[in-house]
Design a protein around this motif. Structure first.
Motif, PDB file in Angstrom:
ATOM      1  N   GLY A   1       0.791  -1.220   0.000  1.00  0.00           N
ATOM      2  CA  GLY A   1       0.000   0.000   0.000  1.00  0.00           C
ATOM      3  C   GLY A   1       0.823   1.269   0.000  1.00  0.00           C
ATOM      4  O   GLY A   1       2.008   1.276   0.361  1.00  0.00           O
ATOM      5  N   TYR A   2       0.166   2.349  -0.399  1.00  0.00           N
ATOM      6  CA  TYR A   2       0.768   3.686  -0.370  1.00  0.00           C
ATOM      7  C   TYR A   2      -0.147   4.576   0.457  1.00  0.00           C
ATOM      8  O   TYR A   2      -1.375   4.616   0.236  1.00  0.00           O
ATOM      9  N   PHE A   3       0.440   5.317   1.426  1.00  0.00           N
ATOM     10  CA  PHE A   3      -0.320   6.154   2.339  1.00  0.00           C
ATOM     11  C   PHE A   3       0.256   7.566   2.307  1.00  0.00           C
ATOM     12  O   PHE A   3       1.471   7.754   2.384  1.00  0.00           O
TER      13      PHE A   3
ATOM     14  N   GLU B   1      -4.305   0.402  -1.517  1.00  0.00           N
ATOM     15  CA  GLU B   1      -3.692  -0.829  -1.022  1.00  0.00           C
ATOM     16  C   GLU B   1      -4.193  -2.031  -1.830  1.00  0.00           C
ATOM     17  O   GLU B   1      -5.267  -2.560  -1.563  1.00  0.00           O
ATOM     18  N   PRO B   2      -3.420  -2.494  -2.817  1.00  0.00           N
ATOM     19  CA  PRO B   2      -3.749  -3.742  -3.503  1.00  0.00           C
ATOM     20  C   PRO B   2      -3.464  -4.936  -2.579  1.00  0.00           C
ATOM     21  O   PRO B   2      -2.590  -4.874  -1.717  1.00  0.00           O
ATOM     22  N   PHE B   3      -4.211  -6.019  -2.774  1.00  0.00           N
ATOM     23  CA  PHE B   3      -4.004  -7.218  -1.967  1.00  0.00           C
ATOM     24  C   PHE B   3      -4.250  -8.455  -2.826  1.00  0.00           C
ATOM     25  O   PHE B   3      -4.929  -8.407  -3.866  1.00  0.00           O
TER      26      PHE B   3
ATOM     27  N   GLU C   1      -7.871  -1.405  -2.836  1.00  0.00           N
ATOM     28  CA  GLU C   1      -8.713  -0.521  -2.043  1.00  0.00           C
ATOM     29  C   GLU C   1      -8.212   0.915  -2.157  1.00  0.00           C
ATOM     30  O   GLU C   1      -7.005   1.167  -2.098  1.00  0.00           O
ATOM     31  N   PHE C   2      -9.149   1.843  -2.284  1.00  0.00           N
ATOM     32  CA  PHE C   2      -8.819   3.265  -2.358  1.00  0.00           C
ATOM     33  C   PHE C   2      -9.654   4.007  -1.309  1.00  0.00           C
ATOM     34  O   PHE C   2     -10.834   3.711  -1.130  1.00  0.00           O
TER      35      PHE C   2
END
Length: 894
Positions: free
Chosen positions: A669-671, A682-684, A721-722
């Motif tokens: 993920g990137y925050f 956050e891809p999973f 997820e975004f």
């Protein structure tokens, strides 16, 4: 001035001749020369007298090459990184130890110069504007407590903004953070509490007790998310959502009921199959893959009345954490998520009575000290009457049916000098009558006892025990065909955890846990003797032992990490009956023999390791990249061949034939924290083995050889997820999730099914949520919630055929069709009164509109009988197809 410097300590400064007398330069090379020898050379060259016998840094070895260096350049170099600094005052040079650096010294120096001269002096001295470099480190430790009841607060963000250091308080409220001699500024933030700023002037290690006040009736209460935006960037765990009860209460309600479960469905990665369904799905996991804890008590059904309402009374909740991935090794037993709910504590000082009156429920809460400053209690009771639902549903078939629920929560907290003891208990029950003369019952009972000790500054431990029982049943009082049915699951556990702070930036946590499961898989007993035979699906017992270790900290001021390992040892215990089959793979068909296991004999075991990794790399102060991996083993399964939890759903242990569910998940993920905005993506990817599916026409109700109706499957889920979040007067979040959840049958069955890949019952590729809150004034706030999700899969008939005079439907591949998409808009408005903190009575009105445009969202599609040579007629079932207005009044009396 000399008097002032003497007070600071004559022995720690060195007097030089005036700078005007030193006009030469210095050239010399040193290789591992003692600092004291270099100072002698400097004294001789510049003709100054340096009194340095009391300076401990003289023994340092220095390698350098001075080439035409001025006196200031030489002095700056040899003092850099030593914890000392120098400045010029009235044509004299002074060397100070950093512990004496203070604002008062700078004020005195500044008084002798104009602003321009002072700026030049800062450049010359190189140290007094910022003495961070080379400064001696100190440790700032302490505990964060609630001011109202002196209870520790977990997960508080403590940040030393002077040096960009940060940490979180542990379960006991304890924390450690790095500081430096001199000025330090701490900023303390936590959900639901007012922020604190502390300015510290330190000359050694220090210990603090920080009391936080509840954040009530202020504009800041709507920016609680923004206060913790930086924490989202810094912490190593991705897939973690934190929400306070104040945020939940701002969301529109269904018939005035604040609902925890409905609120988390608005978060990315969380879904549900529809209204009127219990449970929720996280990142492609089934409803039974969520570990739900209330003060350490496991909850096996999180809903009242088939999911219309949450089992959690909003007045009994402080906050909750939802872990969707990368969760700590302290959590085990479930595959997809952890919903950890913290109960609201009572006050040690003030008594209060609060409650709410709504169209569907009444709530009453008592709060206050039993023994002032020593023992606090909080009691919450809720009773619901659901006659209003029948008015809006307008279905004559349920006009004379009854439905209702209640729940009771009790919490006691005792505090001692260096420890605390907490008891939490819950009792809830549902009764509903949706079929003629048939009543369904659901009951949850639970209790927990937690002892915490934090006598040592760097070591704390806790011991906890919990008990939980979930039972569901059906009764029919008919004297001819009447019956009583019940199934249940009991959970009893004992656990211990120890947390050791290795340093201000690293810790280790170890723990053990032992769980005893006792299950009744279903028992059917006739009311009238001889009406029919009793049926019993059997009883099961198991012991689940586990141990874990978590190690976390920070490396290079950029990398935050949490590394964990959990070990499980699962034992099936008698008495039971084991059937033996001629086949060796699900589904089993032909019984060849059976074996009776008696007493406490162990007849089957499983064991496994579960690694957990969470990493966060700070790109800069505002953004980070996170990686997470976790492996889990799940040893209990919810058996239900419908898309939602039904009155005949029940829990089943892994055994000789049903292997543990194994789940691997990885995420990246990137925050980004942009002050009032923060963004995350956050891809999973998740892959699972030993999943359970059901044969066509399977019978799961009162089935003592259930394995004969089960299919074994693999599964995988993937998506991204975004979330865009805003704080301030206008606040809320937008979330979007794209995900797929697929299954593959691997059982040895006919070729048309074996190897088939199909979407899971709860697969929903697109999910969008918009939550918007606006503070019109201190008294008025409005909010809205919009939800959209793709229709879930179902199996459709594609042709018909006739066999021996009877027409049958021929169905397509499993879950090859989809019901229409779901979308809904909710609105609410809150009016507050008595905003003064000194007021003993506070109240507020809440007005809500649920399903504003009366969308008839489909819950499922079903088909009528086959006839006249035509395909079966499709029918859409909508559980709620109307707009639901509600009004409620909440009050608090102190």
């Amino acid at each position: 001035m000399k008097k002032f410097l003497t007070t600071l300590g004559i022995s720690i400064f060195i007097l030089f001749n005036s700078f005007s007398q030193v006009d030469s330069t210095f050239t010399k090379q040193y290789v591992d020369e003692p600092l004291s020898d270099i100072i002698v050379d400097v004294e001789n060259h510049f003709n100054v007298d340096v009194v340095n016998s009391d300076i401990p840094i003289n023994q340092l070895l220095i390698s350098t090459n001075f080439e035409e260096a001025t006196f200031g350049q030489v002095l700056r170099y040899i003092l850099d990184g030593t914890g000392y600094f120098f400045m010029e005052l009235n044509n004299q040079f002074f060397i100070f130890e950093s512990s004496f650096y203070s604002k008062e010294i700078l004020d005195l120096v500044h008084a002798n110069y104009t602003n321009a001269e002072f700026d030049i002096l800062g450049k010359q001295s190189g140290k007094f504007n910022s003495v961070e470099v080379g400064r001696k480190e100190v440790v700032i430790s302490g505990q964060v407590m609630q001011s109202s009841n002196d209870q520790p607060i977990q997960g508080v963000t403590i940040k030393n903004t002077s040096y960009n250091e940060g940490t979180l308080s542990d379960v006991l409220g304890n924390f450690k953070i790095k500081g430096f001699l001199g000025e330090n500024n701490l900023v303390i933030n936590s959900y639901g509490f007012a922020s604190e700023n502390l300015s510290l002037n330190l000359n050694n290690d220090t210990t603090l007790t920080i009391d936080l006040n509840s954040d009530v009736i202020t504009f800041d209460e709507v920016v609680v998310t923004g206060n913790n935006a930086q924490e989202k960037v810094d912490r190593p765990q991705g897939g973690l959502e934190k929400i306070s009860i104040r945020q939940i209460k701002e969301l529109p309600t269904f018939l005035g009921e604040v609902d925890v479960v409905k609120s988390i469905i608005s978060l990315p990665g969380v879904n549900t199959v529809g209204e009127g369904s219990s449970g929720f799905n996280v990142r492609g996991g089934n409803v039974d893959e969520n570990l739900i804890l209330f003060d350490g008590i496991p909850i096996f059904n999180s809903s009242h009345l088939f999911g219309f309402f949450s089992i959690f009374n909003s007045e009994s909740i402080e906050s909750f954490d939802l872990h969707k991935g990368g969760f700590s090794a302290r959590y085990g037993g479930r595959s997809s998520s952890v919903l950890d709910v913290e109960g609201r504590k009572g006050s040690f000082t003030d008594r209060s009575l609060s409650g709410s009156l709504g169209l569907i429920s009444t709530k009453v809460s008592l709060d206050g000290p039993v023994i002032k400053d020593k023992l606090a209690a909080r009691i919450n009771f809720r009773r619901a009457y659901t006659s209003l639902i029948k008015t809006f549903v307008n279905n004559p078939e349920i006009e004379n049916k009854e439905a209702g629920f209640y729940d009771l929560n009790v919490k006691l907290d005792a505090k001692f000098e260096n420890s605390s003891l907490s008891f939490s208990g819950l009792l809830s029950g549902d009764t509903y009558q949706f079929l003629e003369d048939t009543t369904s019952r659901v009951q949850n009972t639970g209790a927990s006892l937690i002892y915490r000790n934090y006598a040592l500054s760097n070591l704390s431990f806790l011991v906890k025990s919990s008990y939980s029982k979930y039972s569901n049943g059906i009764s029919n009082p008919d004297t001819r065909i009447g019956f009583d049915y019940e199934s249940n699951i009991e959970h009893t556990d004992l656990a211990a955890e120890v947390i050791y702070d290795i340093s201000s930036s690293s810790y280790v946590e170890v723990g053990i846990q032992s769980i005893l499961y006792r299950l009744n898989l279903g028992e059917l007993v006739p009311n009238t003797e001889g009406a029919f035979n009793s049926s019993d699906a059997g009883k099961e017992r198991a012991l689940h032992n586990s141990a874990f270790i978590d190690y976390g900290g920070k490396l290079f001021d950029k990398l935050n990490y949490s590394l964990g390992l959990r070990y499980n040892y699962f034992l099936n215990i008698g008495p039971t009956t084991i059937y033996e089959y001629q086949e060796n793979q699900l589904p089993y068909k032909n019984v060849s023999d059976s074996t009776s296991i008696s007493g406490n004999s162990v007849y089957n075991t499983y064991s496994g390791l579960e690694p957990r990794v969470s990493l966060s790399y700070s790109i800069n102060k505002k953004s980070s990249v996170k990686f997470g991996y976790n492996l889990t083993n799940q040893y209990i399964n919810l058996i239900s061949n419908s898309v939602a939890i039904s009155p005949v759903s029940y829990w089943k242990l892994s055994d000789s034939y049903i292997k543990p569910r194994i789940t691997n998940q990885v995420s990246l993920g990137y925050f980004l924290n942009m002050d009032i905005f923060n963004f995350q993506v956050e891809p999973f990817y998740k892959w699972q083995t030993n999943l359970l599916e059901y044969r066509a026409g399977s019978q799961v109700f009162i089935n003592e050889s259930l394995e004969r109706d089960l299919l074994l499957a693999d599964g995988y889920s993937y998506g991204s997820e975004f979330k865009l979040e805003k704080s301030g007067r206008l606040n809320g979040w937008l979330s979007y999730t794209y995900s797929r959840t697929l299954r593959r049958i691997i059982s040895n069955v006919n070729e048309s099914v074996a190897g088939e890949i199909f979407p899971a019952n709860f697969d929903s590729p697109h999910n969008f949520n918009a939550v918007v809150n606006y503070k019109v004034s201190k008294r008025i706030s409005i909010s809205s919630n919009f939800q959209y999700r793709s229709g879930r899969p179902f199996t459709i008939p594609e042709s018909i055929f006739e066999y021996q005079g009877t027409v049958y439907a021929n169905f397509s591949k499993r879950n090859d069709g989809r019901i229409p998409d779901y979308h809904r808009l909710d609105l609410s408005m809150t009016l507050k009164s008595n905003l003064k903190k000194t007021s003993k009575f506070k109240g507020e009105w809440n007005f809500s509109l649920y399903n504003v445009y009366a969308r008839r969202n489909p819950f499922t599609i079903f088909y009528g009988t086959v006839g006249d040579g035509r395909l079966p007629q499709a029918y859409k079932l909508s559980v709620l197809g109307s707009m639901f207005p509600s009004v409620g009044y909440n009050f608090t009396l102190k």
